[in-house]
Design an enzyme around this catalytic site. Structure first.
Site, PDB file in Angstrom:
ATOM      1  N   LYS A  28     -19.610 153.846  89.552  1.00  0.00           N
ATOM      2  CA  LYS A  28     -19.836 154.250  88.148  1.00  0.00           C
ATOM      3  C   LYS A  28     -20.483 155.612  88.087  1.00  0.00           C
ATOM      4  O   LYS A  28     -21.118 156.071  89.045  1.00  0.00           O
ATOM      5  CB  LYS A  28     -20.717 153.239  87.407  1.00  0.00           C
ATOM      6  CG  LYS A  28     -22.130 153.014  87.985  1.00  0.00           C
ATOM      7  CD  LYS A  28     -23.192 153.995  87.560  1.00  0.00           C
ATOM      8  CE  LYS A  28     -24.532 153.745  88.239  1.00  0.00           C
ATOM      9  NZ  LYS A  28     -25.487 154.824  88.148  1.00  0.00           N
ATOM     10  N   PRO A  35     -20.225 156.290  97.984  1.00  0.00           N
ATOM     11  CA  PRO A  35     -21.387 156.823  98.697  1.00  0.00           C
ATOM     12  C   PRO A  35     -22.577 155.862  98.643  1.00  0.00           C
ATOM     13  O   PRO A  35     -22.782 155.188  97.639  1.00  0.00           O
ATOM     14  CB  PRO A  35     -21.710 158.115  97.933  1.00  0.00           C
ATOM     15  CG  PRO A  35     -20.432 158.497  97.266  1.00  0.00           C
ATOM     16  CD  PRO A  35     -19.697 157.228  96.974  1.00  0.00           C
ATOM     17  N   VAL A  36     -23.346 155.821  99.734  1.00  0.00           N
ATOM     18  CA  VAL A  36     -24.507 154.924  99.819  1.00  0.00           C
ATOM     19  C   VAL A  36     -25.744 155.646  99.281  1.00  0.00           C
ATOM     20  O   VAL A  36     -25.959 156.821  99.593  1.00  0.00           O
ATOM     21  CB  VAL A  36     -24.735 154.511 101.296  1.00  0.00           C
ATOM     22  CG1 VAL A  36     -25.984 153.653 101.432  1.00  0.00           C
ATOM     23  CG2 VAL A  36     -23.521 153.750 101.815  1.00  0.00           C
ATOM     24  N   GLY A  86     -26.225 156.851  96.463  1.00  0.00           N
ATOM     25  CA  GLY A  86     -25.715 158.083  95.865  1.00  0.00           C
ATOM     26  C   GLY A  86     -25.803 158.121  94.356  1.00  0.00           C
ATOM     27  O   GLY A  86     -25.338 159.066  93.729  1.00  0.00           O
ATOM     28  N   MET A 105     -24.238 155.947  92.432  1.00  0.00           N
ATOM     29  CA  MET A 105     -22.935 155.518  91.917  1.00  0.00           C
ATOM     30  C   MET A 105     -22.765 154.002  91.963  1.00  0.00           C
ATOM     31  O   MET A 105     -21.661 153.481  91.818  1.00  0.00           O
ATOM     32  CB  MET A 105     -21.809 156.202  92.690  1.00  0.00           C
ATOM     33  CG  MET A 105     -21.883 157.719  92.596  1.00  0.00           C
ATOM     34  SD  MET A 105     -20.389 158.514  93.192  1.00  0.00           S
ATOM     35  CE  MET A 105     -19.284 158.257  91.803  1.00  0.00           C
ATOM     36  N   ALA A 106     -23.866 153.287  92.166  1.00  0.00           N
ATOM     37  CA  ALA A 106     -23.885 151.821  92.121  1.00  0.00           C
ATOM     38  C   ALA A 106     -23.014 151.165  93.189  1.00  0.00           C
ATOM     39  O   ALA A 106     -22.392 150.129  92.951  1.00  0.00           O
ATOM     40  CB  ALA A 106     -23.498 151.309  90.715  1.00  0.00           C
ATOM     41  N   GLY A 107     -23.000 151.747  94.378  1.00  0.00           N
ATOM     42  CA  GLY A 107     -22.207 151.180  95.475  1.00  0.00           C
ATOM     43  C   GLY A 107     -22.691 149.792  95.880  1.00  0.00           C
ATOM     44  O   GLY A 107     -21.884 148.878  96.086  1.00  0.00           O
ATOM     45  N   GLY A 108     -23.993 149.621  95.994  1.00  0.00           N
ATOM     46  CA  GLY A 108     -24.543 148.302  96.346  1.00  0.00           C
ATOM     47  C   GLY A 108     -24.225 147.279  95.278  1.00  0.00           C
ATOM     48  O   GLY A 108     -23.871 146.123  95.578  1.00  0.00           O
ATOM     49  N   SER A 109     -24.305 147.698  94.021  1.00  0.00           N
ATOM     50  CA  SER A 109     -23.975 146.790  92.919  1.00  0.00           C
ATOM     51  C   SER A 109     -22.498 146.426  92.939  1.00  0.00           C
ATOM     52  O   SER A 109     -22.129 145.283  92.637  1.00  0.00           O
ATOM     53  CB  SER A 109     -24.318 147.445  91.568  1.00  0.00           C
ATOM     54  OG  SER A 109     -25.695 147.687  91.489  1.00  0.00           O
ATOM     55  N   ASP A 137     -27.060 147.240  87.644  1.00  0.00           N
ATOM     56  CA  ASP A 137     -25.697 147.760  87.462  1.00  0.00           C
ATOM     57  C   ASP A 137     -24.607 146.749  87.830  1.00  0.00           C
ATOM     58  O   ASP A 137     -23.422 147.053  87.711  1.00  0.00           O
ATOM     59  CB  ASP A 137     -25.493 149.008  88.321  1.00  0.00           C
ATOM     60  CG  ASP A 137     -26.421 150.155  87.928  1.00  0.00           C
ATOM     61  OD1 ASP A 137     -26.787 150.236  86.747  1.00  0.00           O
ATOM     62  OD2 ASP A 137     -26.758 150.962  88.813  1.00  0.00           O
TER      63      ASP A 137
HETATM   64  O1  C5P Z   1     -31.846 147.021  89.250  1.00  0.00           O
HETATM   65  P1  C5P Z   1     -31.805 147.874  90.445  1.00  0.00           P
HETATM   66  O2  C5P Z   1     -31.827 147.103  91.714  1.00  0.00           O
HETATM   67  O3  C5P Z   1     -30.749 148.880  90.429  1.00  0.00           O
HETATM   68  O4  C5P Z   1     -33.152 148.687  90.432  1.00  0.00           O
HETATM   69  C1  C5P Z   1     -33.652 149.368  91.557  1.00  0.00           C
HETATM   70  C2  C5P Z   1     -34.982 149.994  91.211  1.00  0.00           C
HETATM   71  O5  C5P Z   1     -34.787 151.075  90.296  1.00  0.00           O
HETATM   72  C3  C5P Z   1     -35.958 149.078  90.520  1.00  0.00           C
HETATM   73  O6  C5P Z   1     -36.720 148.351  91.443  1.00  0.00           O
HETATM   74  C4  C5P Z   1     -36.819 150.067  89.733  1.00  0.00           C
HETATM   75  O7  C5P Z   1     -37.764 150.693  90.576  1.00  0.00           O
HETATM   76  C5  C5P Z   1     -35.818 151.119  89.325  1.00  0.00           C
HETATM   77  N1  C5P Z   1     -35.247 150.875  87.980  1.00  0.00           N
HETATM   78  C6  C5P Z   1     -36.047 151.085  86.871  1.00  0.00           C
HETATM   79  N2  C5P Z   1     -35.538 150.852  85.624  1.00  0.00           N
HETATM   80  C7  C5P Z   1     -34.260 150.437  85.453  1.00  0.00           C
HETATM   81  C8  C5P Z   1     -33.438 150.219  86.576  1.00  0.00           C
HETATM   82  C9  C5P Z   1     -33.959 150.452  87.832  1.00  0.00           C
HETATM   83  O8  C5P Z   1     -37.216 151.483  86.989  1.00  0.00           O
HETATM   84  N3  C5P Z   1     -33.791 150.236  84.236  1.00  0.00           N
END
Ligand code: C5P
Length: 311
Positions: free
Chosen positions: A18, A103-104, A106, A108-112, A145
């Site tokens: 994304k 990309p890791v 990156g 772009m939400a690769g893990g998601s 994501d």
């Molecule tokens: O949800 P996700 O795993 O992508 O979030 C990773 C980290 O990014 C969270 O632990 C937080 O530190 C930060 N984050 C945030 N606010 C968001 C999404 C992510 O602070 N809305």
């Protein structure tokens, strides 16, 4: 290159990367996440996740970014598969093969994408038949994501990004991505955003009228002008060379240049497939960007692939 081999009893799902067309970061919430208003667009860069019944839980990763993906218990696809197994009462482990093109670390939400793909693939493999909302709820608990990686297309995200709403949009868009050779940590970028803001009062995040109008019109020039990302300054603060990459895109005629999510990938919007190719050539020749990729958007979210699995 990996060879394509059919594995009986395996399911392969591909899920897209994304880009956030708009990322309005509000105040930090009590749970540590930030309130967001964002507009996601799914772009045609994909990871493929293949699951098959196995004696033990295991993960293997192939593709250009394979060496940067953990294969232990912290792998998000593995966490997702185990969460679904617990939810539906499946006791048999699965092996998970991930072919990574996103990309890791990156932005772009690769893990998601991998988590979303693993959920859809295991649901299919086990014949669990969970309703989409149930899979989305499981995914949202794994990452902000993940629900969007399932839905794809273009959507507004609120809450911490996991609550999706449809957006009226038309058109096909042509993107170029400058991929850095090392990632940025998402929590570190949010923390830097807080640090740069200091004690300033932060308004509740909301979508902009300019973005909604640009998407309704399908006009790439208007979309290029409307791109915005509140995490961009934080990403540049942590990785100052991003400024040069952003400037190079503008200089070479991109309609808009923006850090993708928490970065460090930089996304450039172009007017056509030809313009995207030209921009790739110019960026590569300038030497300012690392690896350069092209993708069309929007694309579908996580989908079961009918063909042979990639192993
Ligand atoms: O949800 P996700 O795993 O992508 O979030 C990773 C980290 O990014 C969270 O632990 C937080 O530190 C930060 N984050 C945030 N606010 C968001 C999404 C992510 O602070 N809305």
């Amino acid at each position: 290159m990996t060879s394509a081999v059919t594995v009986p009893g395996s399911v392969t799902v591909r899920a897209p990367a994304k880009v956030n067309l708009e990322l309005d970061v509000g105040p930090r919430r009590g749970d540590g996440f930030h309130a967001l208003s964002t507009v996601y667009m799914a772009v045609g860069l994909y990871d493929e996740v293949t699951v098959a019944t196995a004696d033990d839980w295991e993960v293997a990763v192939s593709g250009p970014y394979a060496d940067r993906v953990p294969t232990d218990d912290t792998n998000l696809a593995l966490i997702a598969a185990k969460a679904l197994a617990a939810e539906v009462g499946v006791a048999e482990p699965v092996s998970i093969r991930i072919h990574k093109d996103i990309p890791v670390a990156g932005g772009m939400a690769g893990g998601s994408a991998d988590a979303a793909a693993a959920l859809v693939a295991c649901d299919h493999l086990w014949g669990a038949g969970l309703a989409r909302e149930q899979l989305v709820a499981l995914g949202a608990a794994l990452g902000s994501d993940v629900p969007f990686a399932m839905s794809g297309g273009i959507a507004m995200g609120s809450g911490r990004g996991e609550q999706l709403a449809p957006v009226l949009a038309r058109g096909t868009f042509y993107w170029v991505f400058a991929v850095s050779s090392s990632g940025l940590s998402t929590p570190a970028v949010y923390a830097e955003c807080d640090r740069l803001r200091g004690k300033a009062l932060i308004a509740a995040p909301e979508p902009s009228a300019a973005m909604m109008t640009a998407l309704r019109s399908g006009d790439p020039e208007a979309l290029g002008r409307a791109l915005s990302n509140d995490l961009q300054d934080a990403a540049i603060s942590l990785r100052p060379t991003l400024r040069e990459v952003l400037d190079a895109g503008q200089e070479f005629g991109a309609l808009g240049s923006i850090v993708s999510g928490s970065g460090p990938t930089v996304a450039f919007l172009t007017a056509s497939a030809e313009a995207a190719l030209d921009l790739c050539v110019s960026l590569a020749a300038s030497g300012v960007a690392g690896e350069v990729k092209r993708a069309k958007a929007p694309v579908h979210g996580a989908q079961v692939l009918p063909g042979p699995s990639r192993v």
